[in-house]
Scaffold this motif. Structure first.
Motif, PDB file in Angstrom:
ATOM      1  N   ILE A 390       0.834  -1.202   0.000  1.00 25.09           N
ATOM      2  CA  ILE A 390       0.000   0.000   0.000  1.00 25.09           C
ATOM      3  C   ILE A 390       0.868   1.250   0.000  1.00 25.09           C
ATOM      4  CG2 ILE A 390      -1.635   1.338   1.380  1.00 25.09           C
ATOM      5  CD1 ILE A 390      -2.965  -1.270   2.129  1.00 25.09           C
ATOM      6  N   ARG A 391       1.873   1.269   0.837  1.00 22.63           N
ATOM      7  CA  ARG A 391       2.822   2.378   0.864  1.00 22.63           C
ATOM      8  C   ARG A 391       4.169   1.825   1.324  1.00 22.63           C
ATOM      9  NH1 ARG A 391       2.109   8.122  -0.622  1.00 22.63           N
ATOM     10  NH2 ARG A 391       4.234   8.845  -0.344  1.00 22.63           N
ATOM     11  N   THR A 392       5.190   2.031   0.528  1.00 26.32           N
ATOM     12  CA  THR A 392       6.494   1.456   0.848  1.00 26.32           C
ATOM     13  C   THR A 392       7.251   2.264   1.891  1.00 26.32           C
ATOM     14  OG1 THR A 392       7.427   2.656  -1.039  1.00 26.32           O
ATOM     15  CG2 THR A 392       6.750   0.366  -1.405  1.00 26.32           C
ATOM     16  N   ASP A 393       6.867   3.530   2.082  1.00 21.46           N
ATOM     17  CA  ASP A 393       7.507   4.338   3.108  1.00 21.46           C
ATOM     18  C   ASP A 393       6.516   4.557   4.241  1.00 21.46           C
ATOM     19  OD1 ASP A 393       5.751   5.872   1.716  1.00 21.46           O
ATOM     20  OD2 ASP A 393       7.018   7.646   1.577  1.00 21.46           O
ATOM     21  N   ALA A 394       6.842   5.391   5.168  1.00 22.78           N
ATOM     22  CA  ALA A 394       5.957   5.715   6.285  1.00 22.78           C
ATOM     23  C   ALA A 394       5.831   7.228   6.381  1.00 22.78           C
ATOM     24  CB  ALA A 394       6.494   5.127   7.589  1.00 22.78           C
ATOM     25  N   PRO A 395       5.054   7.831   5.479  1.00 24.19           N
ATOM     26  CA  PRO A 395       5.052   9.300   5.379  1.00 24.19           C
ATOM     27  C   PRO A 395       4.220  10.006   6.425  1.00 24.19           C
ATOM     28  CG  PRO A 395       3.522   8.371   3.804  1.00 24.19           C
ATOM     29  CD  PRO A 395       4.176   7.206   4.483  1.00 24.19           C
ATOM     30  N   PHE A 404       4.973  10.892  -4.584  1.00 22.47           N
ATOM     31  CA  PHE A 404       3.799  10.295  -5.224  1.00 22.47           C
ATOM     32  C   PHE A 404       4.321   9.332  -6.273  1.00 22.47           C
ATOM     33  CE2 PHE A 404       0.173  10.184  -8.188  1.00 22.47           C
ATOM     34  CZ  PHE A 404      -0.853   9.918  -7.301  1.00 22.47           C
ATOM     35  N   ALA A 405       4.214   8.034  -5.987  1.00 22.12           N
ATOM     36  CA  ALA A 405       4.875   7.026  -6.818  1.00 22.12           C
ATOM     37  C   ALA A 405       3.910   5.893  -7.127  1.00 22.12           C
ATOM     38  CB  ALA A 405       6.124   6.502  -6.126  1.00 22.12           C
ATOM     39  N   PRO A 406       3.105   6.001  -8.190  1.00 24.51           N
ATOM     40  CA  PRO A 406       2.143   4.946  -8.529  1.00 24.51           C
ATOM     41  C   PRO A 406       2.793   3.612  -8.872  1.00 24.51           C
ATOM     42  CG  PRO A 406       1.568   7.006  -9.625  1.00 24.51           C
ATOM     43  CD  PRO A 406       2.931   7.196  -9.035  1.00 24.51           C
ATOM     44  N   THR A 407       4.064   3.600  -9.245  1.00 22.64           N
ATOM     45  CA  THR A 407       4.721   2.332  -9.558  1.00 22.64           C
ATOM     46  C   THR A 407       5.262   1.645  -8.304  1.00 22.64           C
ATOM     47  OG1 THR A 407       6.829   3.458  -9.963  1.00 22.64           O
ATOM     48  CG2 THR A 407       5.369   3.121 -11.857  1.00 22.64           C
ATOM     49  N   LEU A 408       5.277   2.354  -7.175  1.00 19.35           N
ATOM     50  CA  LEU A 408       5.788   1.782  -5.928  1.00 19.35           C
ATOM     51  C   LEU A 408       4.693   1.560  -4.895  1.00 19.35           C
ATOM     52  CD1 LEU A 408       9.014   3.957  -5.395  1.00 19.35           C
ATOM     53  CD2 LEU A 408       8.876   1.656  -6.367  1.00 19.35           C
ATOM     54  N   ARG A 710      -5.591   7.967   4.983  1.00 15.30           N
ATOM     55  CA  ARG A 710      -4.756   9.167   4.907  1.00 15.30           C
ATOM     56  C   ARG A 710      -3.451   8.996   5.688  1.00 15.30           C
ATOM     57  NH1 ARG A 710      -7.204  14.573   7.697  1.00 15.30           N
ATOM     58  NH2 ARG A 710      -5.342  15.884   7.739  1.00 15.30           N
ATOM     59  N   GLN A 711      -3.512   8.303   6.817  1.00 16.41           N
ATOM     60  CA  GLN A 711      -2.325   8.093   7.641  1.00 16.41           C
ATOM     61  C   GLN A 711      -1.654   6.777   7.252  1.00 16.41           C
ATOM     62  OE1 GLN A 711      -1.053  10.276   9.802  1.00 16.41           O
ATOM     63  NE2 GLN A 711      -2.737  11.720   9.483  1.00 16.41           N
ATOM     64  N   GLN A 712      -0.380   6.820   6.925  1.00 15.82           N
ATOM     65  CA  GLN A 712       0.380   5.635   6.565  1.00 15.82           C
ATOM     66  C   GLN A 712       1.664   5.563   7.362  1.00 15.82           C
ATOM     67  OE1 GLN A 712      -0.522   3.095   4.546  1.00 15.82           O
ATOM     68  NE2 GLN A 712      -2.535   4.094   4.308  1.00 15.82           N
TER      69      GLN A 712
END
Length: 849
Positions: A390-395, A404-408, A710-712
């Motif tokens: 869902i999200r590779t980082d923790a922003p 904003f990385a649709p490929t990641l 919204r929170q990741q």
């Protein structure tokens, strides 16, 4: 969950213009002189004032769930001459107060122009207001208050009848305000403003019901004229009938661009959507936005750029919110002007939801009809594949991060398709059709993580199943489907977002090819096996209609084969939702016992403890945990007279380990169990052996952030409480095993966690308890299917004395099926105990069939 409410409002049609104007919001007629002037209300005592009105108020800026970081007031010049604002002010007071705050104004408002007054902000919100004409420091009420436009800068001192004070040119009371023009306008919220009507208000529209979640595709009932008998008013620059209730409607907050912004800017959909989760043009007026209508809903329509850009990171689709049934058809080529806004579904309760980009206050011109719809984007094998995470980082807040990385990131991948036509081919159903009309599917050929017994998707700590897609029934009915069913063919729809998940609004109802999934039953126990189970009865009210209760009883008798000990979770008090001191559940227990007996089961006996009113986390219903047991197979050791606040302890007498209270609550006064169901311990006898059973219903994850939120990473506030509850139970089990390392202990019920979770680790680390479900194949380890993700919520944990021969069976008869009385599959634990030295009256009793 409740069904989404719908909006219904009338349309006003102009015969000399090629566009239509919805009645739900004020409309700015771009590039058209606003010469018409509505009848002024009699406010103040001066001669006829300059034709200024308060046209929008928003007081939720910077609050949880809000988009905008600050409150604001908008003024509109309805006249045909500019107005110099020197010597003018906007003032605010809370209800029933005479202390007015003042923001002095300056500059000019051109004819037909809008004027933005920024006010106080807060720590929340994701989007700063457009550049304001003036900035003040008034903290507007987020639900109720009074706002005055005054041709003076001295503070008012009135409490009521302020509309008659010298210099007051316009006055708006909203919510439960004690003063207003006529009746107050609707209340605000953190996600809604009130906006002055711009077009004819028919006199027969009746009385409105204001809901708390307007603005999205599903919409709600429009605010309608609330004062009957008010004649229709053609107020091209804003209706001012003398009644705030009639003149204002609830809307998605949309501040103007400031600096007398009137002309707007031309834009394409990709410019509006941008490479981010929020629009770079939020709050701006845009004009001449081209599109082909792809789908028409009850409160607006979706359109897609007929000449898209070459950037896959920017969506070419957009929702246009009209507030009522739009007068366009699929295939129409249109040009739209309107205000760009970010709409967060769910209102204040949806603070963790993402937003969707929309155009509101639209002016729609139909250029041509019967155009070919854009080719849908294929999602899945052979098309665009979402990333596995869902999200590779923790922003943190994804709406504030620059990455904003649709490929990641799957979160960004689906955002890049927001509002666009998409296609799924031959998907498999991975979650049953919900009562809210959602149907989770996996596109044909999609792998997902490990599959379940019936073809669903197991949720693991490393795989959130991003290939899973939720279908929604907003535009067309969906079939009633179970896990494992197929939806053959190509399914087309627009990609939308709501309730914490991306979803596809299908354009037509798909066919269904039923699978072979059938409800399961537990295996028959052997005579020397003690069977222990847990069941959540929240879906079958023992004091309500009998249908669900009969289904529950049939599940217990036929599905679970009438376990010897049954931990019952969520038993309510006998008066249900009434707020009083009633906490007893005698009628409910009696109804449950009788229903099981009528279904062919044993006559169970009951042990439970009434809670303190409204202390067990279920409000007025006072839900609690209790035991049912079959006295022909097992006996209960009653000891002490425990109550809701007195916890049971471990004691040793003459070498025998026992509970001080049986039944007794485990650490009921611990912070871990504040406003939560308290774990219940009981002492049983089976084949001459003592067995300690601890029933649990740990805090659920209902209040946690959504996977696509919204929170990741998502907020998991319940995990901390579950961990604390597990620690309390672990301390109690340690005391039992410390007194007798060979004690037979069973911890059963809703632990509310996934495999390998920290909560389970607190109970099983060091070999204190064994999770019997780990002996099952991975495909069988689930008891809940939530939005297409399957995971094990209920557990049977046993001490080392029981571990060797213990087995567990997850009875998949509810979670995979649309027709069900519960969303949880119960578990049955089979425990083998060596016969004790003392004879027991149940030694020769056969197992219940």
């Amino acid at each position: 969950m409740t069904r989404r409410p719908q909006r219904h409002a009338r349309r006003n049609e102009f015969t000399k213009l090629s566009f239509y104007l919805p009645t739900a919001f004020p409309v700015l007629l771009l590039a058209i002189a606003l010469g018409a002037t509505a009848t002024s209300s009699t406010v103040g005592t001066a001669s006829r004032p300059a034709d200024l009105v308060i046209s929008q108020i928003y007081g939720g800026g910077g609050e949880p769930g809000s988009i905008w970081t600050a409150d604001f007031v908008e003024l509109t010049n309805r006249g045909d001459e500019p107005v110099d604002l020197r010597g003018w002010s906007v003032q605010y007071a809370p209800p029933r107060e005479r202390a007015w705050g003042v923001t002095e104004l300056s500059g000019r408002i051109p004819a037909g122009g809008r004027y933005l007054i920024a006010q106080a902000g807060g720590q929340n919100g994701t989007t700063h207001l457009p550049k304001a004409d003036i900035t003040g420091s008034l903290d507007l009420g987020s639900t109720s208050g009074k706002v005055a436009l005054v041709h003076a800068v001295e503070a008012l001192h009135c409490v009521a009848s302020c509309t008659t004070v010298e210099g007051v040119r316009d006055f708006v009371g909203y919510g439960n305000a004690d003063d207003a023009e006529g009746r107050p306008a609707p209340a605000l919220s953190n996600t809604t403003s009130i906006v002055r009507r711009d077009i004819t208000v028919p006199a027969d529209q009746g009385t409105s019901t204001i809901e708390d979640d307007p603005g999205g595709p599903a919409g709600v009932e429009n605010a309608k004229q609330q004062d009957r008998g008010v004649p229709g008013i053609d107020g091209s620059g804003g209706v001012d009938s003398g009644s705030n209730a009639a003149d204002f409607v609830v809307a998605t907050p949309a501040p103007p661009g400031g600096q007398g912004d009137k002309a707007g800017r031309t834009a394409r959909i990709a410019d509006i959507q941008g490479r981010s989760h929020t629009s770079p043009l939020a709050g701006r007026l845009v004009t001449s936005v081209p599109g082909v209508v792809t789908a028409v809903g009850r409160t607006g329509f979706w359109m897609q750029d007929p000449d898209p850009d070459d950037d896959p990171a920017t969506s070419d689709g957009l929702f246009v919110y009209t507030g009522n049934a739009p007068r366009v058809q699929s295939g129409d080529t249109v040009r739209v002007a309107g205000t760009v806004t970010e709409y967060r579904p769910g209102g204040a309760a949806g603070a963790d939801n993402l937003t969707t980009t929309e155009l509101i206050r639209p002016t729609v011109s139909v250029v041509s009809s019967a155009a070919r719809r854009p080719v849908p984007v294929l999602i899945g094998p052979g098309g665009r594949m979402p990333p596995t995470q869902i999200r590779t980082d923790a922003p943190g807040d994804v709406e504030s991060t620059r990455l904003f990385a649709p490929t990641l990131n799957a979160l960004d991948f689906y955002e890049s398709l927001e509002g666009m036509l998409v296609r799924l081919t031959n998907p498999t159903v991975v979650g049953p059709t919900s009562v809210d009309g959602q149907l989770p599917v996996l596109p044909a050929g999609g792998a997902g993580s490990s599959r379940t017994t019936h073809g669903g998707l197991r949720l693991t700590d490393t795989d959130p199943n991003t290939e899973r897609i939720v279908l929604d029934d907003l535009l067309t009915p969906l079939p009633v489907a179970n896990v494992g069913d197929q939806l053959p063919g190509s399914l087309d729809g627009v990609l939308d977002y709501g309730a914490g998940d991306y979803r596809v609004e299908l354009l037509s109802t798909p066919a269904i090819r039923a699978g072979k999934t059938k409800p399961e039953t537990a295996r028959a126990p052997k005579p020397d096996e003690l069977t222990v189970s847990s069941i959540d009865i929240s879906g079958a009210d023992p004091n309500g209609a009998g249908g669900r209760l009969r289904q529950l009883a049939t599940t217990v008798v036929r599905g679970l084969r009438a376990p010897d000990v049954l931990v019952v979770e969520e038993m309510p008090d006998d008066d249900g939702a009434d707020y009083d001191t009633e906490v007893g559940a005698e009628k409910g227990w009696a109804a449950l016992v009788e229903a099981i007996r009528a279904a062919g089961g044993p006559r169970y006996e009951v042990r439970q403890i009434d809670p303190v009113s409204r202390r067990d986390g279920s409000g007025a219903e006072n839900r609690r945990i209790g035991f049912l047991f079959n006295p022909a197979r097992v006996s209960f050791v009653d000891r002490g007279a425990g109550d809701a606040t007195q916890g049971t302890e471990v004691e040793t007498t003459d070498g025998e380990v026992a509970l001080t209270l049986s039944p007794g609550r485990v650490a009921p006064n611990a912070t871990a169990f504040r406003d939560a169901r308290k774990s219940l311990a009981g002492e049983f006898r089976f084949r001459g052996r003592t067995v300690f059973v601890v029933g649990n219903d740990f805090a659920s994850g209902r209040g946690d952030g959504p996977l696509y939120g919204r929170q990741q990473p998502p907020r998991q506030t319940s995990e901390q409480q579950r961990g604390s509850q597990a620690s309390a139970v672990r301390t109690f089990v340690d005391a039992l095993l410390g007194a007798d390392r060979d004690a037979a202990v069973v911890v059963v019920g809703g632990i509310a966690d996934t495999d390998g979770s920290p909560t389970l680790g607190l109970l099983t680390d060091g070999g204190t308890l064994d999770d019997v479900a780990t002996k099952l194949p991975a495909a069988d380890r689930y008891s809940v299917v939530s939005e297409g993700n399957a995971f094990l919520l209920d557990h049977v944990l046993v001490s080392p004395a029981l571990s060797g021969g213990a087995e567990v069976d997850v009875v998949h008869a509810q979670a995979d099926f649309a027709s069900r009385w519960s969303d949880r599959d119960p578990l049955v634990g089979y425990l083998r105990l060596a016969k004790g030295s003392e004879a027991s009256p149940d030694d020769s009793a056969p197992a219940t069939p």
